[in-house]
Design an enzyme around this catalytic site. Structure first.
Site, mmCIF file in Angstrom:
data_model
loop_
_atom_site.group_PDB
_atom_site.id
_atom_site.type_symbol
_atom_site.label_atom_id
_atom_site.label_comp_id
_atom_site.label_asym_id
_atom_site.label_seq_id
_atom_site.Cartn_x
_atom_site.Cartn_y
_atom_site.Cartn_z
ATOM 1 N N ASP A 57 3.231 -3.877 0.682
ATOM 2 C CA ASP A 57 2.316 -4.315 -0.373
ATOM 3 C C ASP A 57 2.978 -4.249 -1.746
ATOM 4 O OD1 ASP A 57 2.340 -1.466 -0.162
ATOM 5 O OD2 ASP A 57 0.624 -1.387 -1.522
ATOM 6 N N GLU A 58 2.400 -4.998 -2.674
ATOM 7 C CA GLU A 58 2.755 -4.961 -4.098
ATOM 8 C C GLU A 58 4.269 -5.023 -4.331
ATOM 9 O OE1 GLU A 58 -0.922 -2.716 -6.223
ATOM 10 O OE2 GLU A 58 0.546 -1.380 -5.307
ATOM 11 N N VAL A 59 4.887 -6.019 -3.730
ATOM 12 C CA VAL A 59 6.342 -6.177 -3.850
ATOM 13 C C VAL A 59 6.646 -7.148 -4.988
ATOM 14 C CG1 VAL A 59 8.461 -6.850 -2.677
ATOM 15 C CG2 VAL A 59 6.647 -5.700 -1.401
#
Length: 295
Positions: A85-87
């Site tokens: 997530d949230e890369v």
């Protein structure tokens, strides 16, 4: 290979076994892993650009593999959370040697994100683990995910219906209701959240493994974590442990609230600093004198 985690094995395994529970570890890659570079600076794209992990080096995946091998001996549960997530891939696009690697491999940074997630999934599967990934991976490249993937919803509603329609299993953790660090969510929407919402097909409903309430630590520490988690987590627990019929009928302020009041009292008596039930914001102290039931 890389971390000495084995002293924890007997403690964690014994605790879980005696209580009939499973513990799923998570290593969140390639983002949210900046701390890894403290021990292995080679994992950082550069000393000034430290996440996501360096996608261009085989060493990165050697480390991931080593951690998975160590953790599988401590956590025997089949599911293994690989994050995803949230890369923010800007770091890859501004680091010279990674830019060259991207060009040589005819990849964009989005391609490289997919490459990293899929390669990490392969590592989990080679270690006889089923990969769990946050929903961004499903949103960005669903057709590339391993069919065994468990999609973990958190960001937006409606992800689990889309995931199970494609044959994936799903875990429900919608941040709008089940993120406990969102302090402005009272117990009622926590209780009313339905992991099967939008899924009418019985076979697809079977692909919902359940749900998870999440407590993140940016705005919490030992001084307030217990009252942030409890008693709202108990509202989600009853939702998950009860039949839909039992939790979907009647006025919950009449049927459920007395049980939640009682449970909060029980937690307090056992030393758990559970917050008053009927305050709007978690952590708010009682507004006046009274029993733990009345507050």
């Amino acid at each position: 290979m890389f971390f000495s985690l084995m002293p924890l094995q007997s403690l964690i395994h014994s605790y879980a076994k005696t209580r009939g529970i499973h513990v799923m570890p998570e290593i969140d890659v390639p983002g949210h892993a900046e701390s890894w570079g403290v021990g292995y600076p080679e994992l950082w794209p550069s000393s000034s650009c430290k996440e996501p992990l360096d996608v261009s080096k085989n060493f990165t995946f050697d480390v991931v593999s080593g951690i998975v091998r160590d953790l599988r001996r401590i956590f025997p549960f089949e599911l293994f959370h690989m994050g995803g997530d949230e890369v923010n891939t800007d770091c890859w696009n501004t680091t010279a040697h990674i830019k060259r690697w991207l060009t040589d491999n005819k990849m964009t940074t989005k391609d490289a994100y997919q490459y990293f997630v899929v390669k990490a999934q392969e590592i989990a599967i080679l270690n006889n683990r089923t990969p769990v990934n946050w929903e961004e991976t499903f949103i960005n490249f669903p057709s590339k995910l391993n069919p065994k993937t468990v999609v973990h919803n958190w960001l937006v509603s409606g992800i689990c219906p889309k995931a199970v329609a494609k044959g994936f299993r799903c875990i429900f953790s919608n941040q709008g209701v089940w993120y406990l660090d969102h302090l402005d969510v009272p117990w009622q929407p926590v209780y009313n959240a339905e992991p099967l919402e939008g899924i009418s097909d019985a076979a697809q409903q079977e692909l919902i493994l359940g749900g998870e309430v999440c407590m993140w630590g940016e705005n919490g520490d030992t001084s307030d974590v217990q009252q942030t988690i409890w008693p709202r987590a108990a509202a989600a627990a009853e939702r998950l442990w009860s039949s839909r019929e039992a939790t979907s009928s009647g006025n919950i302020n009449q049927t459920v609230l007395p049980r939640l009041h009682y449970f909060r009292c029980l937690l307090n008596m056992r030393g758990v600093q559970a917050a008053p039930v009927t305050n709007f914001y978690a952590r708010r102290p009682p507004i006046g004198p009274g029993s733990c039931y009345d507050q």
